[in-house]
Design a protein around this motif. Sequence first.
Motif, PDB file in Angstrom:
ATOM      1  N   GLY A  96      52.951  50.188  81.818  1.00 10.29           N
ATOM      2  CA  GLY A  96      51.933  51.169  82.187  1.00 10.29           C
ATOM      3  C   GLY A  96      50.531  50.622  82.071  1.00 10.29           C
ATOM      4  N   GLY A  97      50.332  49.676  81.151  1.00 10.98           N
ATOM      5  CA  GLY A  97      48.983  49.126  80.953  1.00 10.98           C
ATOM      6  C   GLY A  97      48.649  48.190  82.083  1.00 10.98           C
ATOM      7  N   ARG A  98      47.572  48.526  82.809  1.00 14.68           N
ATOM      8  CA  ARG A  98      47.163  47.669  83.920  1.00 14.68           C
ATOM      9  C   ARG A  98      46.393  46.462  83.397  1.00 14.68           C
ATOM     10  NH1 ARG A  98      46.684  49.577  89.333  1.00 14.68           N
ATOM     11  NH2 ARG A  98      48.757  50.357  89.806  1.00 14.68           N
ATOM     12  N   PRO A  99      46.829  45.251  83.754  1.00 18.89           N
ATOM     13  CA  PRO A  99      45.989  44.097  83.390  1.00 18.89           C
ATOM     14  C   PRO A  99      44.712  44.120  84.228  1.00 18.89           C
ATOM     15  CG  PRO A  99      47.865  43.399  84.734  1.00 18.89           C
ATOM     16  CD  PRO A  99      48.019  44.872  84.503  1.00 18.89           C
ATOM     17  N   THR A 100      43.669  43.460  83.733  1.00 18.80           N
ATOM     18  CA  THR A 100      42.429  43.383  84.503  1.00 18.80           C
ATOM     19  C   THR A 100      42.028  41.925  84.683  1.00 18.80           C
ATOM     20  OG1 THR A 100      41.020  43.536  82.533  1.00 18.80           O
ATOM     21  CG2 THR A 100      41.575  45.610  83.619  1.00 18.80           C
ATOM     22  N   VAL A 101      41.341  41.649  85.778  1.00 19.54           N
ATOM     23  CA  VAL A 101      40.702  40.348  86.014  1.00 19.54           C
ATOM     24  C   VAL A 101      39.220  40.649  86.181  1.00 19.54           C
ATOM     25  CG1 VAL A 101      40.473  38.381  87.570  1.00 19.54           C
ATOM     26  CG2 VAL A 101      42.741  39.274  87.050  1.00 19.54           C
ATOM     27  N   ASN A 102      38.405  40.092  85.287  1.00 18.22           N
ATOM     28  CA  ASN A 102      36.957  40.345  85.276  1.00 18.22           C
ATOM     29  C   ASN A 102      36.661  41.851  85.277  1.00 18.22           C
ATOM     30  OD1 ASN A 102      36.485  37.565  85.368  1.00 18.22           O
ATOM     31  ND2 ASN A 102      36.615  37.545  87.587  1.00 18.22           N
ATOM     32  N   GLY A 103      37.486  42.621  84.535  1.00 16.38           N
ATOM     33  CA  GLY A 103      37.255  44.043  84.388  1.00 16.38           C
ATOM     34  C   GLY A 103      37.849  44.903  85.502  1.00 16.38           C
ATOM     35  N   GLN A 104      38.374  44.283  86.550  1.00 19.18           N
ATOM     36  CA  GLN A 104      38.957  45.046  87.664  1.00 19.18           C
ATOM     37  C   GLN A 104      40.468  45.172  87.463  1.00 19.18           C
ATOM     38  OE1 GLN A 104      36.973  46.358  90.235  1.00 19.18           O
ATOM     39  NE2 GLN A 104      35.376  45.610  88.860  1.00 19.18           N
TER      40      GLN A 104
END
Length: 131
Positions: A96-104
């Motif tokens: 369920g936890g969305r990973p982020t790249v540079n906050g996105q």
Amino acid sequence: GKERITSHPLQDTEYFTIGKFKVQFLASEPSPGPGAAPDDAAAEPPPAAIRVLSGTAEGRQLALSKPVTTLGKTGVAVAAITRKPDGYEFHHVEGGGRPTVNGQPVGHQPVRLKDGDRIEIAGTQMQFVQP
């Protein structure tokens, strides 16, 4: 006839026999002829790496030498980095936890990684480093 030689200065392109093998001595690297296929190993860039910035593994670096590297915690958030001939792609696999790249937030649509990109997954911060 065959003579047994213990030492002999070899000339470039000279042939000699060891047991049942015929060996050619080349003093220099043979240059590939015209139309020779490029050496794929030489074209392959050195692997990029993920540097862990927080959490228990802080400071560790993980080389992305495999075709696919998975990151995260099963059941929380799992993402994968896929090594392509022209770079690396990051995408969310499960959890369920969305990973982020540079906050996105990153979904199942792959995101192309660039040197210095900051990744966060399952509460751990990492940085993508490309040589």
